[in-house]
Design a protein around this motif. Structure first.
Motif, PDB file in Angstrom:
ATOM      1  N   ALA A 143       0.818  -1.215   0.000  1.00 19.99           N
ATOM      2  CA  ALA A 143       0.000   0.000   0.000  1.00 19.99           C
ATOM      3  C   ALA A 143       0.853   1.267   0.000  1.00 19.99           C
ATOM      4  CB  ALA A 143      -0.931  -0.009   1.201  1.00 19.99           C
ATOM      5  N   GLN A 144       2.119   1.159   0.386  1.00 17.80           N
ATOM      6  CA  GLN A 144       3.007   2.323   0.434  1.00 17.80           C
ATOM      7  C   GLN A 144       3.725   2.568  -0.892  1.00 17.80           C
ATOM      8  OE1 GLN A 144       5.691   2.203   3.870  1.00 17.80           O
ATOM      9  NE2 GLN A 144       4.346   0.675   4.809  1.00 17.80           N
ATOM     10  N   VAL A 145       3.589   1.641  -1.855  1.00 19.86           N
ATOM     11  CA  VAL A 145       4.397   1.723  -3.078  1.00 19.86           C
ATOM     12  C   VAL A 145       3.947   2.899  -3.933  1.00 19.86           C
ATOM     13  CG1 VAL A 145       5.063   0.560  -5.211  1.00 19.86           C
ATOM     14  CG2 VAL A 145       4.881  -0.752  -3.082  1.00 19.86           C
ATOM     15  N   ASP A 146       4.853   3.844  -4.118  1.00 20.30           N
ATOM     16  CA  ASP A 146       4.594   4.978  -4.999  1.00 20.30           C
ATOM     17  C   ASP A 146       5.316   4.824  -6.334  1.00 20.30           C
ATOM     18  OD1 ASP A 146       3.373   7.749  -5.135  1.00 20.30           O
ATOM     19  OD2 ASP A 146       5.466   8.237  -5.603  1.00 20.30           O
ATOM     20  N   CYS A 147       6.401   4.041  -6.340  1.00 20.32           N
ATOM     21  CA  CYS A 147       7.167   3.829  -7.570  1.00 20.32           C
ATOM     22  C   CYS A 147       7.943   2.529  -7.465  1.00 20.32           C
ATOM     23  CB  CYS A 147       8.139   4.996  -7.803  1.00 20.32           C
ATOM     24  SG  CYS A 147       9.080   4.895  -9.345  1.00 20.32           S
ATOM     25  N   VAL A 148       8.061   1.840  -8.585  1.00 20.16           N
ATOM     26  CA  VAL A 148       8.895   0.639  -8.686  1.00 20.16           C
ATOM     27  C   VAL A 148      10.041   0.947  -9.641  1.00 20.16           C
ATOM     28  CG1 VAL A 148       8.994  -1.809  -9.254  1.00 20.16           C
ATOM     29  CG2 VAL A 148       6.889  -0.832  -8.309  1.00 20.16           C
ATOM     30  N   LEU A 149      11.258   0.723  -9.176  1.00 19.10           N
ATOM     31  CA  LEU A 149      12.435   0.916 -10.024  1.00 19.10           C
ATOM     32  C   LEU A 149      13.175  -0.399 -10.184  1.00 19.10           C
ATOM     33  CD1 LEU A 149      14.022   4.253  -8.697  1.00 19.10           C
ATOM     34  CD2 LEU A 149      12.575   3.935 -10.717  1.00 19.10           C
ATOM     35  N   LEU A 150      13.871  -0.533 -11.301  1.00 20.98           N
ATOM     36  CA  LEU A 150      14.795  -1.643 -11.500  1.00 20.98           C
ATOM     37  C   LEU A 150      16.125  -1.295 -10.837  1.00 20.98           C
ATOM     38  CD1 LEU A 150      13.635  -2.196 -15.125  1.00 20.98           C
ATOM     39  CD2 LEU A 150      13.489  -3.927 -13.323  1.00 20.98           C
ATOM     40  N   PRO A 151      16.969  -2.301 -10.532  1.00 23.04           N
ATOM     41  CA  PRO A 151      18.148  -2.034  -9.705  1.00 23.04           C
ATOM     42  C   PRO A 151      19.033  -0.885 -10.178  1.00 23.04           C
ATOM     43  CG  PRO A 151      17.756  -4.378  -9.772  1.00 23.04           C
ATOM     44  CD  PRO A 151      16.751  -3.758 -10.706  1.00 23.04           C
ATOM     45  N   LYS A 152      19.451  -0.899 -11.452  1.00 23.59           N
ATOM     46  CA  LYS A 152      20.360   0.159 -11.891  1.00 23.59           C
ATOM     47  C   LYS A 152      19.676   1.523 -11.851  1.00 23.59           C
ATOM     48  CE  LYS A 152      19.490   0.690 -16.808  1.00 23.59           C
ATOM     49  NZ  LYS A 152      18.072   0.339 -16.654  1.00 23.59           N
ATOM     50  N   ASP A 153      18.342   1.526 -11.968  1.00 25.71           N
ATOM     51  CA  ASP A 153      17.616   2.786 -11.973  1.00 25.71           C
ATOM     52  C   ASP A 153      17.517   3.385 -10.575  1.00 25.71           C
ATOM     53  OD1 ASP A 153      17.296   2.519 -14.720  1.00 25.71           O
ATOM     54  OD2 ASP A 153      15.479   1.330 -14.479  1.00 25.71           O
ATOM     55  N   TYR A 154      17.719   2.544  -9.550  1.00 27.02           N
ATOM     56  CA  TYR A 154      17.839   3.096  -8.205  1.00 27.02           C
ATOM     57  C   TYR A 154      19.179   3.821  -8.059  1.00 27.02           C
ATOM     58  CZ  TYR A 154      17.844   3.591  -3.171  1.00 27.02           C
ATOM     59  OH  TYR A 154      17.895   4.121  -1.895  1.00 27.02           O
ATOM     60  N   LEU A 155      20.229   3.276  -8.660  1.00 25.59           N
ATOM     61  CA  LEU A 155      21.501   4.015  -8.690  1.00 25.59           C
ATOM     62  C   LEU A 155      21.326   5.349  -9.408  1.00 25.59           C
ATOM     63  CD1 LEU A 155      24.363   1.444  -9.461  1.00 25.59           C
ATOM     64  CD2 LEU A 155      23.730   2.477  -7.277  1.00 25.59           C
ATOM     65  N   ARG A 156      20.559   5.354 -10.492  1.00 23.17           N
ATOM     66  CA  ARG A 156      20.311   6.596 -11.220  1.00 23.17           C
ATOM     67  C   ARG A 156      19.620   7.629 -10.309  1.00 23.17           C
ATOM     68  NH1 ARG A 156      19.428   6.441 -16.403  1.00 23.17           N
ATOM     69  NH2 ARG A 156      18.377   4.409 -16.295  1.00 23.17           N
ATOM     70  N   LEU A 157      18.651   7.155  -9.512  1.00 20.94           N
ATOM     71  CA  LEU A 157      17.952   8.052  -8.604  1.00 20.94           C
ATOM     72  C   LEU A 157      18.945   8.723  -7.665  1.00 20.94           C
ATOM     73  CD1 LEU A 157      15.158   9.062  -7.537  1.00 20.94           C
ATOM     74  CD2 LEU A 157      15.197   7.092  -5.984  1.00 20.94           C
ATOM     75  N   TRP A 158      19.893   7.958  -7.167  1.00 23.90           N
ATOM     76  CA  TRP A 158      20.945   8.517  -6.305  1.00 23.90           C
ATOM     77  C   TRP A 158      21.829   9.496  -7.078  1.00 23.90           C
ATOM     78  CZ3 TRP A 158      26.295   6.576  -6.515  1.00 23.90           C
ATOM     79  CH2 TRP A 158      27.129   7.190  -5.575  1.00 23.90           C
ATOM     80  N   LEU A 159      22.146   9.165  -8.323  1.00 22.62           N
ATOM     81  CA  LEU A 159      23.050   9.996  -9.112  1.00 22.62           C
ATOM     82  C   LEU A 159      22.385  11.290  -9.583  1.00 22.62           C
ATOM     83  CD1 LEU A 159      24.668   7.227 -11.346  1.00 22.62           C
ATOM     84  CD2 LEU A 159      25.844   8.524  -9.563  1.00 22.62           C
ATOM     85  N   THR A 160      21.113  11.213  -9.978  1.00 24.08           N
ATOM     86  CA  THR A 160      20.474  12.337 -10.663  1.00 24.08           C
ATOM     87  C   THR A 160      19.232  12.877  -9.961  1.00 24.08           C
ATOM     88  OG1 THR A 160      18.976  10.989 -12.015  1.00 24.08           O
ATOM     89  CG2 THR A 160      21.211  11.323 -12.859  1.00 24.08           C
ATOM     90  N   GLY A 161      18.637  12.096  -9.064  1.00 22.59           N
ATOM     91  CA  GLY A 161      17.370  12.484  -8.474  1.00 22.59           C
ATOM     92  C   GLY A 161      16.170  12.194  -9.359  1.00 22.59           C
ATOM     93  N   GLU A 162      16.376  11.495 -10.481  1.00 19.31           N
ATOM     94  CA  GLU A 162      15.315  11.240 -11.456  1.00 19.31           C
ATOM     95  C   GLU A 162      14.832   9.792 -11.374  1.00 19.31           C
ATOM     96  OE1 GLU A 162      13.975  13.452 -13.492  1.00 19.31           O
ATOM     97  OE2 GLU A 162      15.345  15.122 -13.122  1.00 19.31           O
ATOM     98  N   ARG A 163      13.514   9.621 -11.469  1.00 15.48           N
ATOM     99  CA  ARG A 163      12.915   8.292 -11.598  1.00 15.48           C
ATOM    100  C   ARG A 163      12.795   7.983 -13.090  1.00 15.48           C
ATOM    101  NH1 ARG A 163       7.588   8.391  -7.649  1.00 15.48           N
ATOM    102  NH2 ARG A 163       8.640   8.244  -5.598  1.00 15.48           N
TER     103      ARG A 163
END
Length: 476
Positions: A143-163
């Motif tokens: 119920a808390q899930v707002d977004c699902v990312l694939l593993p490398k895309d979580y690194l991208r979130l850290w690098l760029t702030g973008e989903r």
């Protein structure tokens, strides 16, 4: 310079490439897998960031990273990273080799629209059944899930702030309309998900965002440098190996095995368990057969007999032997292509009192090669027919094994000259294309070939006969 970051299951590799595509340096930081229950496989996404930090710190200790102009990402596919509205991780990431969602996968796969739209079987390792499992078994967390990312895309979130996600990785979720290269509202709804829970989709060679200042300053990188969409690990390997045109293919002998064929057409054939995924370049797709235990089967035998794998293959000599009387089914972790069975298991057949260690080693190498032959037959039935295969992965260091594969598949096997042509190198190439808008045909050149291993015509008949015995052993 360009930086490629590859998030694997056992480690993160960072690779630095100059403007002429020469590898300057690389660094690797290890990762571990948590298995809290039988069949489960998880990692903490925070561990990925710390491992990436470690690899980048090692690179920065020996190289001035201020000249890096672009970054590319590659990573293990299919994993489910669940985030809340504040981008906090809700639970440990469920990985590609986790089998807890077998029943959910079977239910989704029984809905005709999944194979029709995604072009693939819904495997338990894919992302969609993991979220359905979460909805059924962990409803408060789901119920808390707002977004699902694939593993490398979580690194991208850290690098760029973008989903952001890209096509090749998204094709392994069971939520993508693979032919149209877009999220499918129909598939999302059928698995209890919504479009607004998906990341923005781009092509692998496109810019996904700029490097955040906080991350840039930590490693001496320039703020705002472009981060490419990147690719799933196999598509990134294809970019690194120059496997980007119709008729090109590679065989990868890693822990698992991959038979990969690039195509300029979308050619789904889910009934054969061939993967039909988007490539990391616009207007390109690829087909892929997967063996879950390739070099992993040899390493398993190595552990059983207490000798290094290289010693085992060295015992066979250099001249190709006719197939032995011992056969081996290499299904230590089940089978993906072409049988799609999570429950089938490995086994030796034909053992006798005179069977020795060398006979068992030979059987393992031949069993993996015959499984690749089944993959090739499935790819051909699906419309791909590579003229030769580039040999990649740790197992490709064994010339004997490559001779077995060439003869079992009746295809030339091309061995690159020394160099790094893997996923991290492919990610760096994608970073170059995102930064410069360079022509992919000019960037994604194949490596120089150091040797061509051709099938042994004198043993083709014996190998065909042994392949028939191998197929007869399959319990299904």
């Amino acid at each position: 310079m360009y930086l490629g970051i590859d998030l694997g299951t056992s480690g993160v590799k960072a690779l630095l490439m100059d403007d002429a595509q020469q590898v300057l340096a690389s660094a690797t930081a290890p990762l571990t897998v948590s298995r809290p229950h039988p069949g489960w496989s998880e990692q903490a996404p925070s561990d990925w960031i710390e491992a990436t930090r470690d690899a980048l710190r090692e690179l920065a200790a020996g190289q001035d990273l201020s000249a890096v102009k672009g970054i590319g990402l590659s990573g293990q596919m299919h994993g489910a990273v669940t985030l809340d509205r504040a981008d906090h991780v809700i639970r440990p990431a469920i990985l590609w080799n986790d089998s807890r969602s077998q029943s959910q996968a079977a239910r989704l796969d029984a809905m005709p629209e999944f194979r029709e739209i995604s072009g693939n079987i819904v495997f338990a390792g894919f992302t969609a059944p993991k979220l359905l499992w979460m909805a059924e078994e962990e409803p408060q967390l789901f119920a808390q899930v707002d977004c699902v990312l694939l593993p490398k895309d979580y690194l991208r979130l850290w690098l760029t702030g973008e989903r952001v996600a890209e096509m090749s990785d998204a094709a392994g979720t069971s939520w993508l309309d693979t032919g149209a290269r877009a999220w499918s509202d129909r598939l999302l709804a059928a698995s209890g998900m919504r479009r607004d829970q998906m990341a923005r989709l781009i092509e692998g060679s496109a810019v996904s965002g700029g490097l955040r200042g906080e991350v840039a300053s930590e490693f001496g990188l320039a703020q705002g440098i472009p981060v490419a969409g990147g690719a799933g690990d196999n598509a990134a390997t294809a970019i690194g190996a120059g496997t980007v045109a119709e008729g090109q293919g590679f065989v990868s002998l890693g822990t698992s095995g991959v038979l990969f064929a690039a195509t300029d057409r979308y050619l789904p054939r889910p009934d054969s368990a061939v993967h039909a995924f988007c490539h990391a370049l616009p207007g390109m797709w690829h087909q892929m057969g997967v063996i879950l235990s390739a070099s992993g089967a040899l390493e398993w035998l190595s552990g059983i007999v207490g000798r290094p794998a290289a010693d085992l293959t060295a015992e066979l000599g250099t001249a190709l032997r006719p197939p032995g009387e011992v056969s081996f089914l290499p299904y230590l972790s089940g089978d993906r292509t072409p049988h799609n069975s999570a429950s089938v298991r490995a086994g030796f057949a034909g053992l006798s009192a005179r069977s020795d260690r060398a006979a068992m080693t030979q059987a393992v190498l031949e069993g993996v090669a015959f499984a690749f032959a089944d993959n090739l037959a499935a790819l051909r039935a699906a419309g791909s027919d590579p003229a030769a295969l580039l040999a990649l992965g740790g197992g490709a260091r064994s010339d004997y094994w490559l001779r077995v594969i060439a003869t079992a598949l009746d295809l030339p096997v091309l061995v690159p000259e020394s160099g790094d042509f893997g996923a991290a190198f492919g990610a760096a190439r994608l970073g170059l294309m995102a930064e410069s808008s360079a022509d992919p045909a000019q960037v994604c050149t194949p490596p120089r070939i150091g040797a061509e291993i051709r099938p042994d015509p004198a043993l083709r008949g014996a190998f065909d006969e042994a392949l028939g015995r191998f197929r007869d052993l399959y319990p299904g």
